[in-house]
Design a protein around this motif. Sequence first.
Motif, PDB file in Angstrom:
ATOM      1  N   MET A 306       0.828  -1.202   0.000  1.00 12.73           N
ATOM      2  CA  MET A 306       0.000   0.000   0.000  1.00 12.73           C
ATOM      3  C   MET A 306       0.867   1.259   0.000  1.00 12.73           C
ATOM      4  O   MET A 306       0.567   2.241  -0.683  1.00 12.73           O
ATOM      5  CB  MET A 306      -0.919  -0.013   1.217  1.00 12.73           C
ATOM      6  CG  MET A 306      -1.961  -1.113   1.215  1.00 12.73           C
ATOM      7  SD  MET A 306      -3.450  -0.691   0.296  1.00 12.73           S
ATOM      8  CE  MET A 306      -4.265   0.401   1.477  1.00 12.73           C
ATOM      9  N   ARG A 307       1.946   1.219   0.767  1.00 11.77           N
ATOM     10  CA  ARG A 307       2.841   2.379   0.840  1.00 11.77           C
ATOM     11  C   ARG A 307       3.494   2.640  -0.516  1.00 11.77           C
ATOM     12  O   ARG A 307       3.593   3.790  -0.972  1.00 11.77           O
ATOM     13  CB  ARG A 307       3.901   2.142   1.910  1.00 11.77           C
ATOM     14  CG  ARG A 307       4.825   3.327   2.165  1.00 11.77           C
ATOM     15  CD  ARG A 307       5.696   3.048   3.380  1.00 11.77           C
ATOM     16  NE  ARG A 307       6.525   1.851   3.179  1.00 11.77           N
ATOM     17  CZ  ARG A 307       7.134   1.216   4.174  1.00 11.77           C
ATOM     18  NH1 ARG A 307       7.001   1.638   5.419  1.00 11.77           N
ATOM     19  NH2 ARG A 307       7.869   0.148   3.917  1.00 11.77           N
ATOM     20  N   ARG A 308       3.942   1.578  -1.174  1.00 12.02           N
ATOM     21  CA  ARG A 308       4.541   1.736  -2.504  1.00 12.02           C
ATOM     22  C   ARG A 308       3.520   2.268  -3.502  1.00 12.02           C
ATOM     23  O   ARG A 308       3.856   3.064  -4.384  1.00 12.02           O
ATOM     24  CB  ARG A 308       5.092   0.394  -2.997  1.00 12.02           C
ATOM     25  CG  ARG A 308       6.288  -0.127  -2.233  1.00 12.02           C
ATOM     26  CD  ARG A 308       6.984  -1.240  -3.015  1.00 12.02           C
ATOM     27  NE  ARG A 308       6.091  -2.353  -3.309  1.00 12.02           N
ATOM     28  CZ  ARG A 308       5.927  -3.417  -2.533  1.00 12.02           C
ATOM     29  NH1 ARG A 308       6.607  -3.494  -1.383  1.00 12.02           N
ATOM     30  NH2 ARG A 308       5.115  -4.396  -2.879  1.00 12.02           N
ATOM     31  N   SER A 309       2.282   1.824  -3.373  1.00  7.39           N
ATOM     32  CA  SER A 309       1.258   2.258  -4.329  1.00  7.39           C
ATOM     33  C   SER A 309       1.042   3.764  -4.252  1.00  7.39           C
ATOM     34  O   SER A 309       0.837   4.421  -5.282  1.00  7.39           O
ATOM     35  CB  SER A 309      -0.051   1.509  -4.080  1.00  7.39           C
ATOM     36  OG  SER A 309      -0.687   1.933  -2.891  1.00  7.39           O
ATOM     37  N   GLY A 310       1.077   4.334  -3.049  1.00  9.73           N
ATOM     38  CA  GLY A 310       0.894   5.773  -2.911  1.00  9.73           C
ATOM     39  C   GLY A 310       1.959   6.558  -3.669  1.00  9.73           C
ATOM     40  O   GLY A 310       1.652   7.558  -4.349  1.00  9.73           O
ATOM     41  N   VAL A 311       3.203   6.110  -3.579  1.00  7.27           N
ATOM     42  CA  VAL A 311       4.289   6.772  -4.309  1.00  7.27           C
ATOM     43  C   VAL A 311       4.084   6.637  -5.814  1.00  7.27           C
ATOM     44  O   VAL A 311       4.277   7.599  -6.577  1.00  7.27           O
ATOM     45  CB  VAL A 311       5.651   6.179  -3.885  1.00  7.27           C
ATOM     46  CG1 VAL A 311       6.785   6.798  -4.706  1.00  7.27           C
ATOM     47  CG2 VAL A 311       5.893   6.403  -2.398  1.00  7.27           C
ATOM     48  N   ALA A 312       3.686   5.441  -6.254  1.00  8.95           N
ATOM     49  CA  ALA A 312       3.459   5.225  -7.686  1.00  8.95           C
ATOM     50  C   ALA A 312       2.346   6.120  -8.213  1.00  8.95           C
ATOM     51  O   ALA A 312       2.446   6.671  -9.317  1.00  8.95           O
ATOM     52  CB  ALA A 312       3.129   3.752  -7.940  1.00  8.95           C
ATOM     53  N   PHE A 313       1.295   6.303  -7.431  1.00  9.44           N
ATOM     54  CA  PHE A 313       0.199   7.165  -7.864  1.00  9.44           C
ATOM     55  C   PHE A 313       0.673   8.610  -8.037  1.00  9.44           C
ATOM     56  O   PHE A 313       0.296   9.284  -8.996  1.00  9.44           O
ATOM     57  CB  PHE A 313      -0.963   7.099  -6.880  1.00  9.44           C
ATOM     58  CG  PHE A 313      -1.681   5.780  -6.865  1.00  9.44           C
ATOM     59  CD1 PHE A 313      -1.859   5.059  -8.035  1.00  9.44           C
ATOM     60  CD2 PHE A 313      -2.172   5.256  -5.684  1.00  9.44           C
ATOM     61  CE1 PHE A 313      -2.517   3.834  -8.034  1.00  9.44           C
ATOM     62  CE2 PHE A 313      -2.828   4.033  -5.663  1.00  9.44           C
ATOM     63  CZ  PHE A 313      -2.996   3.326  -6.838  1.00  9.44           C
ATOM     64  N   LEU A 314       1.491   9.090  -7.115  1.00  7.21           N
ATOM     65  CA  LEU A 314       2.006  10.452  -7.238  1.00  7.21           C
ATOM     66  C   LEU A 314       2.848  10.602  -8.497  1.00  7.21           C
ATOM     67  O   LEU A 314       2.679  11.566  -9.260  1.00  7.21           O
ATOM     68  CB  LEU A 314       2.831  10.817  -6.008  1.00  7.21           C
ATOM     69  CG  LEU A 314       3.564  12.171  -6.085  1.00  7.21           C
ATOM     70  CD1 LEU A 314       2.586  13.313  -6.297  1.00  7.21           C
ATOM     71  CD2 LEU A 314       4.409  12.400  -4.838  1.00  7.21           C
ATOM     72  N   VAL A 406      -1.756  13.271  -1.503  1.00  6.73           N
ATOM     73  CA  VAL A 406      -2.686  12.648  -0.553  1.00  6.73           C
ATOM     74  C   VAL A 406      -2.510  11.132  -0.568  1.00  6.73           C
ATOM     75  O   VAL A 406      -2.476  10.479   0.491  1.00  6.73           O
ATOM     76  CB  VAL A 406      -4.143  13.026  -0.897  1.00  6.73           C
ATOM     77  CG1 VAL A 406      -5.132  12.182  -0.084  1.00  6.73           C
ATOM     78  CG2 VAL A 406      -4.386  14.505  -0.642  1.00  6.73           C
ATOM     79  N   PHE A 407      -2.367  10.557  -1.751  1.00  2.00           N
ATOM     80  CA  PHE A 407      -2.151   9.107  -1.850  1.00  2.00           C
ATOM     81  C   PHE A 407      -0.853   8.698  -1.157  1.00  2.00           C
ATOM     82  O   PHE A 407      -0.787   7.652  -0.506  1.00  2.00           O
ATOM     83  CB  PHE A 407      -2.124   8.674  -3.316  1.00  2.00           C
ATOM     84  CG  PHE A 407      -3.459   8.726  -4.001  1.00  2.00           C
ATOM     85  CD1 PHE A 407      -4.614   8.323  -3.341  1.00  2.00           C
ATOM     86  CD2 PHE A 407      -3.577   9.164  -5.315  1.00  2.00           C
ATOM     87  CE1 PHE A 407      -5.852   8.360  -3.968  1.00  2.00           C
ATOM     88  CE2 PHE A 407      -4.804   9.196  -5.957  1.00  2.00           C
ATOM     89  CZ  PHE A 407      -5.948   8.802  -5.279  1.00  2.00           C
ATOM     90  N   VAL A 408       0.183   9.515  -1.298  1.00  4.62           N
ATOM     91  CA  VAL A 408       1.454   9.210  -0.632  1.00  4.62           C
ATOM     92  C   VAL A 408       1.278   9.210   0.881  1.00  4.62           C
ATOM     93  O   VAL A 408       1.746   8.295   1.580  1.00  4.62           O
ATOM     94  CB  VAL A 408       2.545  10.218  -1.041  1.00  4.62           C
ATOM     95  CG1 VAL A 408       3.796  10.035  -0.181  1.00  4.62           C
ATOM     96  CG2 VAL A 408       2.903  10.047  -2.512  1.00  4.62           C
ATOM     97  N   VAL A 409       0.608  10.227   1.397  1.00  3.92           N
ATOM     98  CA  VAL A 409       0.391  10.317   2.850  1.00  3.92           C
ATOM     99  C   VAL A 409      -0.425   9.125   3.347  1.00  3.92           C
ATOM    100  O   VAL A 409      -0.101   8.514   4.381  1.00  3.92           O
ATOM    101  CB  VAL A 409      -0.315  11.647   3.205  1.00  3.92           C
ATOM    102  CG1 VAL A 409      -0.730  11.660   4.672  1.00  3.92           C
ATOM    103  CG2 VAL A 409       0.602  12.821   2.904  1.00  3.92           C
ATOM    104  N   VAL A 410      -1.468   8.773   2.618  1.00  2.00           N
ATOM    105  CA  VAL A 410      -2.292   7.629   3.013  1.00  2.00           C
ATOM    106  C   VAL A 410      -1.458   6.351   3.015  1.00  2.00           C
ATOM    107  O   VAL A 410      -1.562   5.513   3.920  1.00  2.00           O
ATOM    108  CB  VAL A 410      -3.502   7.481   2.073  1.00  2.00           C
ATOM    109  CG1 VAL A 410      -4.248   6.183   2.351  1.00  2.00           C
ATOM    110  CG2 VAL A 410      -4.444   8.667   2.244  1.00  2.00           C
ATOM    111  N   GLY A 411      -0.615   6.196   1.993  1.00  2.00           N
ATOM    112  CA  GLY A 411       0.253   5.028   1.954  1.00  2.00           C
ATOM    113  C   GLY A 411       1.234   4.990   3.116  1.00  2.00           C
ATOM    114  O   GLY A 411       1.499   3.925   3.686  1.00  2.00           O
TER     115      GLY A 411
END
Length: 432
Positions: A306-314, A406-411
């Motif tokens: 999940m944490r990696r996904s937030g970075v990928a989304f950004l 926001v996605f990064v923070v959530v991840g």
Amino acid sequence: MKTSREAPSIPSPSGDTVESPQDGRSWLVSRGLVPETRAQRILALATFVNMIGSGVYMVSAALYFTRVVGLPLAQVALGLGLAAGVGLFAGVPVGHIADRRGPREVYLGLLVIQAIAFTALVFTRSFWLILPALCVAELARSAGGAARGPLVRGVGGTDLTRYRAYLRSVGNLAGSGAAIAAGFAIQSDSRSAYLALIIANAVSFVLSALIVMALPTLPPVPAPAKASRWQVLRDRGYVAVTAIDAVMSIHHQVLLFALPLWILGSTDAPRWLVGMAALLNTALVVLLQVKASKGVDDSASASKAMRRSGVAFLVGMAAIAAAAGAPVWLATIVIIIGILVHTVGELWHTAGSLELRFSLAPAHAQGQYMGLFGLGSGVANVVAPSILALMCITLGVPGWLLLGAVFVVVGLITPPVVRWAERTRPFAEQTA
């Protein structure tokens, strides 16, 4: 008692044994193209058939109601929206029933209800008759996801992570095939073609129910004496993880809703990128979801995914945002890069989300826990268009970057929240 016969083996030059060429099923299993057990194959086939019907309906519903039934677009939007809202709250109570009565029987009944509700749409022409049929269908669909959760767990075997990923790939493959088939029907723009699509959806639920009937009955997992009837609502850690996943799930609408509007309204990129985005995303999910889920088999590895996904989304959203004001060739390149990176994030998020929703749920209450998780993703689907319209279209480049952040923070907050959920979850010794 019948015993299975082993396929004949042939010595290889290296001294190892290889499967007989006649054993096609063993070859397909070894390549990961079909699941290992009969029950797994049955549920996968039911999923494929179900998703074909659902994919056809999603593409054709609005056109059917406006061009065949003759409803105003405002009524169609209202009806679909109300039905989706009503369906959000069915998962937890029906999931509880599936936990206590057996998931196979409950899921089977919900498939039949959906078949009846969608068949009713063929014979109704009044908005006030169509609305209850839509609400019943959506209630059954939402509840079906909750009942299906413990069913997947029951037949998933020892490698549940791989099987869940396989089912998602099967669902995406069916959905893409359905969209293509629906596209040919819609091209004719005839009443009979639209009717055929709606009927095909209803038939898919009948066929899925017939397939599910071949599954063995799964007895309910006994609940501890102190278990609450609505235990999931008291599990604050699981509620928090559900909320985190709901925020992250907004990404599902980025390529479907925000990207087409962005390409057409704010960039000089070619329009064919709109169709290619969905095609490329679906193809990568079908081909890579199982591989991306490898090793994501506990809450710790799921949190990291999940944490990696937030970075990928950004990164992906930043690339898409960079297309604004760029020449055609550069806008095309950065958008394709953005689609690829965003899809990698989707693969990681799906792997982590699927693992968390199962691993943090007690074995005796999988249905109601799946129902709550489904509520979270359902809310995300409802609010995502408005959020994306504001952030990505109205605010433009800053909005794309802000939402990516926001996605990064959530991840980043997912791992500590999951650890807290693990420490505070009830009946931890009985989790799946």
